[in-house]
Design an enzyme around this catalytic site. Structure first.
Site, short mmCIF file in Angstrom:
data_model
loop_
_atom_site.label_atom_id
_atom_site.label_comp_id
_atom_site.label_asym_id
_atom_site.label_seq_id
_atom_site.Cartn_x
_atom_site.Cartn_y
_atom_site.Cartn_z
N TYR A 16 0.80 -1.23 0.00
CA TYR A 16 0.00 0.00 0.00
C TYR A 16 0.84 1.28 0.00
CZ TYR A 16 -3.88 -3.08 1.24
OH TYR A 16 -4.83 -4.07 1.24
N HIS A 21 -4.08 6.33 -1.54
CA HIS A 21 -4.71 6.40 -0.21
C HIS A 21 -3.69 6.71 0.88
CE1 HIS A 21 -8.62 6.13 1.45
NE2 HIS A 21 -8.66 4.86 1.80
N ASN A 69 -9.44 2.30 8.02
CA ASN A 69 -10.72 2.44 8.71
C ASN A 69 -10.63 2.24 10.22
OD1 ASN A 69 -10.26 -0.29 8.63
ND2 ASN A 69 -12.26 -0.86 7.82
N ASN A 115 -13.03 6.86 5.27
CA ASN A 115 -13.13 5.96 6.42
C ASN A 115 -12.14 6.27 7.54
OD1 ASN A 115 -15.30 4.46 5.47
ND2 ASN A 115 -13.98 3.17 4.22
#
EC number: 3.1.1.29
Length: 194
Positions: A16, A21, A69, A115
């Site tokens: 990631y 994000h 989240n 989130n």
């Protein structure tokens, strides 16, 4: 009022680290680099944590290592431990409603479907009065494409614009902490990445 805690939102792990994000993480990493603050794993804050001086002010830096989240699981315990009030917190996050190369500072507001922001608001007893550094990543055009977009890597030209905006936001944070928020906002909000 000054900023005492800066959290950069994203997802943990190498798969990631380069995704859109994680733009908030990139901002905190840039602050740590430019101010020589080392970030180390800290279990009680569920994240990478460091503290140091930015523009003469002691600032706590945090990159939650929870998934996006669950960001509040990291931010709330740190804020509570150091008795940092909600309006002394800056949360850096990716923003679909702004183009790459654009960053904006705002105080308060809802989570806008993000989130990470949603979880922080929930864990701060629904107090939304923290500052946000919104880092533009653009919208893919349709809500069904959002997940793939935010969890995808930006093309190199787009990535370069995001990084330029993050560099400028880092410089503007110094202005904010030395002088005043309005001056920092005026400079950052008029910045255009090449």
């Amino acid at each position: 009022m000054t900023i005492k805690l800066i959290a950069g939102l994203g997802n943990p792990g190498p798969e990631y680290s380069k995704t859109r994000h994680n733009a908030g993480v990139w901002f905190v990493e840039e602050l740590a680099r430019s101010h020589n603050i080392s970030l180390r794993p800290e279990k009680k804050y569920s994240g990478l944590y460091g503290k140091g001086l930015i523009a003469g002010n002691l600032v706590h830096l945090l990159i939650p290592t929870t998934f996006m989240n669950r960001s509040g699981q990291a931010v709330a315990p740190l804020a509570n431990f150091y008795k940092i009030s909600v309006d002394e917190i800056l949360v850096a996050h990716d923003e679909l409603d702004m183009l790459p190369g654009v960053c904006k500072i705002k105080k308060g507001g809802g989570h806008g479907g993000h989130n990470g922001l949603r979880d922080i608001i929930d864990r701060m007893a629904n107090n939304k009065d923290f500052y946000r550094l919104r880092i533009g990543i653009d919208h893919p055009g349709h809500r069904d494409k959002v997940t793939g977009h935010v969890l995808g890597k930006a093309p190199s030209a787009e990535q370069a614009k995001i990084e330029q905006a993050i560099d400028e936001a880092s410089r503007c944070l110094d202005i904010w902490l030395k002088d005043d928020l309005k001056k920092a906002q005026n400079r950052l909000h008029s910045f255009k990445a090449e």
